[in-house]
Scaffold this motif. Structure first.
Motif, PDB file in Angstrom:
ATOM      1  N   THR A 121      -2.520   7.188   9.732  1.00 25.86           N
ATOM      2  CA  THR A 121      -3.634   7.168   8.782  1.00 25.86           C
ATOM      3  C   THR A 121      -3.311   7.723   7.393  1.00 25.86           C
ATOM      4  O   THR A 121      -4.176   7.697   6.518  1.00 25.86           O
ATOM      5  CB  THR A 121      -4.815   7.976   9.346  1.00 25.86           C
ATOM      6  OG1 THR A 121      -4.386   9.329   9.575  1.00 25.86           O
ATOM      7  CG2 THR A 121      -5.331   7.371  10.640  1.00 25.86           C
TER       8      THR A 121
ATOM      9  N   LYS B 223      -9.765   0.603   6.029  1.00 26.94           N
ATOM     10  CA  LYS B 223      -9.388   1.123   4.711  1.00 26.94           C
ATOM     11  C   LYS B 223      -9.696   2.612   4.699  1.00 26.94           C
ATOM     12  O   LYS B 223     -10.849   3.021   4.887  1.00 26.94           O
ATOM     13  CB  LYS B 223     -10.164   0.414   3.604  1.00 26.94           C
ATOM     14  CG  LYS B 223      -9.845   0.942   2.202  1.00 26.94           C
ATOM     15  CD  LYS B 223     -10.574   0.162   1.130  1.00 26.94           C
ATOM     16  CE  LYS B 223     -10.399   0.786  -0.250  1.00 26.94           C
ATOM     17  NZ  LYS B 223      -8.988   0.975  -0.633  1.00 26.94           N
TER      18      LYS B 223
ATOM     19  N   ARG C 269      -4.065   0.227  11.043  1.00 30.07           N
ATOM     20  CA  ARG C 269      -4.500  -0.618  12.158  1.00 30.07           C
ATOM     21  C   ARG C 269      -4.822   0.281  13.343  1.00 30.07           C
ATOM     22  O   ARG C 269      -3.988   1.095  13.755  1.00 30.07           O
ATOM     23  CB  ARG C 269      -3.394  -1.608  12.554  1.00 30.07           C
ATOM     24  CG  ARG C 269      -3.791  -2.510  13.740  1.00 30.07           C
ATOM     25  CD  ARG C 269      -2.648  -3.444  14.115  1.00 30.07           C
ATOM     26  NE  ARG C 269      -1.510  -2.729  14.677  1.00 30.07           N
ATOM     27  CZ  ARG C 269      -1.369  -2.449  15.983  1.00 30.07           C
ATOM     28  NH1 ARG C 269      -2.300  -2.807  16.857  1.00 30.07           N
ATOM     29  NH2 ARG C 269      -0.288  -1.819  16.399  1.00 30.07           N
TER      30      ARG C 269
ATOM     31  N   ASP D 245     -12.092  -2.956   7.386  1.00 31.17           N
ATOM     32  CA  ASP D 245     -11.648  -4.040   6.503  1.00 31.17           C
ATOM     33  C   ASP D 245     -11.610  -5.379   7.246  1.00 31.17           C
ATOM     34  O   ASP D 245     -11.959  -6.417   6.699  1.00 31.17           O
ATOM     35  CB  ASP D 245     -10.261  -3.707   5.948  1.00 31.17           C
ATOM     36  CG  ASP D 245      -9.723  -4.776   5.021  1.00 31.17           C
ATOM     37  OD1 ASP D 245     -10.238  -4.898   3.899  1.00 31.17           O
ATOM     38  OD2 ASP D 245      -8.798  -5.507   5.439  1.00 31.17           O
TER      39      ASP D 245
ATOM     40  N   MET E 218       0.845  -1.193   0.000  1.00 28.30           N
ATOM     41  CA  MET E 218       0.000   0.000   0.000  1.00 28.30           C
ATOM     42  C   MET E 218       0.877   1.238   0.000  1.00 28.30           C
ATOM     43  O   MET E 218       2.024   1.202   0.444  1.00 28.30           O
ATOM     44  CB  MET E 218      -0.907   0.011   1.235  1.00 28.30           C
ATOM     45  CG  MET E 218      -0.161   0.203   2.544  1.00 28.30           C
ATOM     46  SD  MET E 218      -1.241   0.448   3.969  1.00 28.30           S
ATOM     47  CE  MET E 218      -0.022   0.814   5.229  1.00 28.30           C
TER      48      MET E 218
ATOM     49  N   GLU F 223      -3.134   3.826   2.747  1.00 25.29           N
ATOM     50  CA  GLU F 223      -4.352   3.201   2.241  1.00 25.29           C
ATOM     51  C   GLU F 223      -5.106   2.432   3.321  1.00 25.29           C
ATOM     52  O   GLU F 223      -6.331   2.295   3.256  1.00 25.29           O
ATOM     53  CB  GLU F 223      -4.006   2.273   1.072  1.00 25.29           C
ATOM     54  CG  GLU F 223      -3.501   3.013  -0.163  1.00 25.29           C
ATOM     55  CD  GLU F 223      -3.187   2.067  -1.294  1.00 25.29           C
ATOM     56  OE1 GLU F 223      -4.140   1.490  -1.868  1.00 25.29           O
ATOM     57  OE2 GLU F 223      -1.995   1.884  -1.614  1.00 25.29           O
ATOM     58  N   TYR F 224      -4.370   1.919   4.318  1.00 33.48           N
ATOM     59  CA  TYR F 224      -4.976   1.182   5.429  1.00 33.48           C
ATOM     60  C   TYR F 224      -4.274   1.578   6.718  1.00 33.48           C
ATOM     61  O   TYR F 224      -3.099   1.965   6.716  1.00 33.48           O
ATOM     62  CB  TYR F 224      -4.829  -0.337   5.247  1.00 33.48           C
ATOM     63  CG  TYR F 224      -5.615  -0.916   4.098  1.00 33.48           C
ATOM     64  CD1 TYR F 224      -6.894  -1.439   4.293  1.00 33.48           C
ATOM     65  CD2 TYR F 224      -5.072  -0.950   2.808  1.00 33.48           C
ATOM     66  CE1 TYR F 224      -7.614  -1.982   3.233  1.00 33.48           C
ATOM     67  CE2 TYR F 224      -5.780  -1.482   1.746  1.00 33.48           C
ATOM     68  CZ  TYR F 224      -7.057  -2.001   1.966  1.00 33.48           C
ATOM     69  OH  TYR F 224      -7.777  -2.527   0.916  1.00 33.48           O
TER      70      TYR F 224
ATOM     71  N   LYS G  73       0.388  -4.003   3.882  1.00 35.73           N
ATOM     72  CA  LYS G  73      -0.903  -3.725   4.499  1.00 35.73           C
ATOM     73  C   LYS G  73      -0.877  -4.195   5.955  1.00 35.73           C
ATOM     74  O   LYS G  73      -0.399  -5.295   6.244  1.00 35.73           O
ATOM     75  CB  LYS G  73      -2.002  -4.455   3.724  1.00 35.73           C
ATOM     76  CG  LYS G  73      -3.395  -4.288   4.296  1.00 35.73           C
ATOM     77  CD  LYS G  73      -4.397  -5.113   3.492  1.00 35.73           C
ATOM     78  CE  LYS G  73      -5.764  -5.133   4.158  1.00 35.73           C
ATOM     79  NZ  LYS G  73      -6.728  -5.979   3.403  1.00 35.73           N
TER      80      LYS G  73
ATOM     81  N   GLY H 157     -13.014   6.030   7.247  1.00 34.39           N
ATOM     82  CA  GLY H 157     -12.782   4.896   6.380  1.00 34.39           C
ATOM     83  C   GLY H 157     -13.817   3.808   6.559  1.00 34.39           C
ATOM     84  O   GLY H 157     -14.880   4.029   7.169  1.00 34.39           O
TER      85      GLY H 157
END
Length: 345
Positions: A118, A31, A124, A67, A1, A121-122, A19, A64
């Motif tokens: 952030t 996401k 945690r 995911d 990503m 693209e992703y 990712k 977002g």
């Protein structure tokens, strides 16, 4: 990503990163749909935040779509649209039980600081159940990005800590996004005067559009005299510091009236003088705070009720692959007239 990575003071780059994966039962992987750049990110790039190590993906704001979630997450499931809080809170430790989420023993301000953030693209997000907020149907996602950080920061660290009250006089030093967020939310309490102070005439013009009763360009070094003239020689009941440099904190000491409050919002990377030789007898309070985001649910309802429009703070839009251009635009705000930039992932 794709991700925007801090490489050390003054250095950053757009990189390909793996990712993120679930690491703990309370985690969610989100996401990113929209994110932004904060003044705190610029402080990191200056080297003012030693807790952020080179190699870190920056960013602590965004909205977002879930995911994946860990086995312990009960509030959210994949596909849910969420607002990401800049503060991660377990909800269980002593600090969280006191509403001081910013000092959560296993969270706090960790996104884009102690763990990857952030601007990717992703992301945690630890403690998902207590650190994410469901996005209401039909909500403006760009506007809600402003609720990740700057709206609760301006409100909690500036307005609430500054004890802004009906009929009070308020000076906000710094008409950047945080100062303007404090201006917007200070009006919940109907102060008699809100005086915005900055070096940028464009931002001062925006402050007047947003509800400032007076604006002062401090380039001539006479801001304190101007404030005293507007307040009958008293000074202001609340002096809100929204820049984070020694000169602006010291200016607040010149603005505050006896019995007033200096509410610091700014991120300070250098020492600032405290003039106790003048202030010791003045019955003032000085407050500091890292945003706790305890007011985010209230602000979310206020935005949904159209009592507050944070989208007014957005001036520029970019794609994630334009992240370096976005930083250049945000970092040269005086030339580009940027307030908040929104990045679509």
């Amino acid at each position: 990503m794709k991700a925007l990575v801090y490489r050390g003071p003054g250095l950053k780059g757009l990189e390909d990163r793996p990712k993120p994966q679930i690491q703990a039962p309370g985690d969610a992987v989100v996401k990113i749909v929209k994110t932004t750049i904060c003044g705190t990110d610029l402080h990191i790039l200056k080297g003012d935040v030693p807790s952020c190590a080179p190699g870190r993906i920056l960013g602590h704001e965004g909205v977002g779509v879930i995911d994946a979630v860990g086995a312990g997450v009960t509030t959210f499931r994949p596909g849910d649209r969420v607002l990401i809080s800049c503060i991660s809170s377990c909800g269980k430790c002593d600090y969280c039980r006191r509403g001081m989420y910013s000092h959560c023993t296993s969270g706090g301000w960790i996104l884009g600081n102690e763990i990857d953030g952030t601007q990717a693209e992703y992301v945690r997000t630890p403690h998902a159940d207590t650190s994410l907020y469901p996005i209401p149907e039909g909500a403006d996602e760009e506007a809600l990005v402003m609720l990740s950080d700057i709206l609760p920061t301006g409100f909690e660290c500036g307005v609430l800590n500054g004890k802004v009250a009906p009929g009070a006089s308020v000076a906000i030093v710094g008409a950047g996004p945080i100062g303007l967020a404090a201006l917007l939310t200070a009006q919940f309490y109907a102060p008699a005067e809100i005086i915005m102070i900055d070096l940028d005439d464009n931002r001062l013009g925006i402050a007047r559009q947003f509800g400032a009763t007076h604006t002062i360009n401090s380039a001539d070094g006479k801001a304190a005299e101007s404030v005293k003239a507007l307040t009958g020689g008293r000074g202001v009941d609340a002096a809100i510091e929204a820049v984070g440099i020694p000169a602006t904190f010291e200016l607040c000491q010149d603005l505050v009236a006896p019995g007033g409050v200096i509410a610091n919002i700014g991120v300070h990377g250098h020492k600032a003088d405290l003039h106790l030789e003048r202030l010791w007898s003045q019955n003032i309070a000085i407050t500091t705070r890292l945003v706790d985001t305890v007011t985010t649910p209230m602000l979310l309802r206020t935005v949904q009720a159209k009592k507050l429009d944070p989208a007014r703070l957005i001036t520029h839009r970019f794609r994630l692959d334009q992240m370096l251009e976005a930083y250049d635009t945000f970092g040269r705000a005086a030339a580009t007239q940027a307030l908040k930039v929104v990045i679509s992932a």
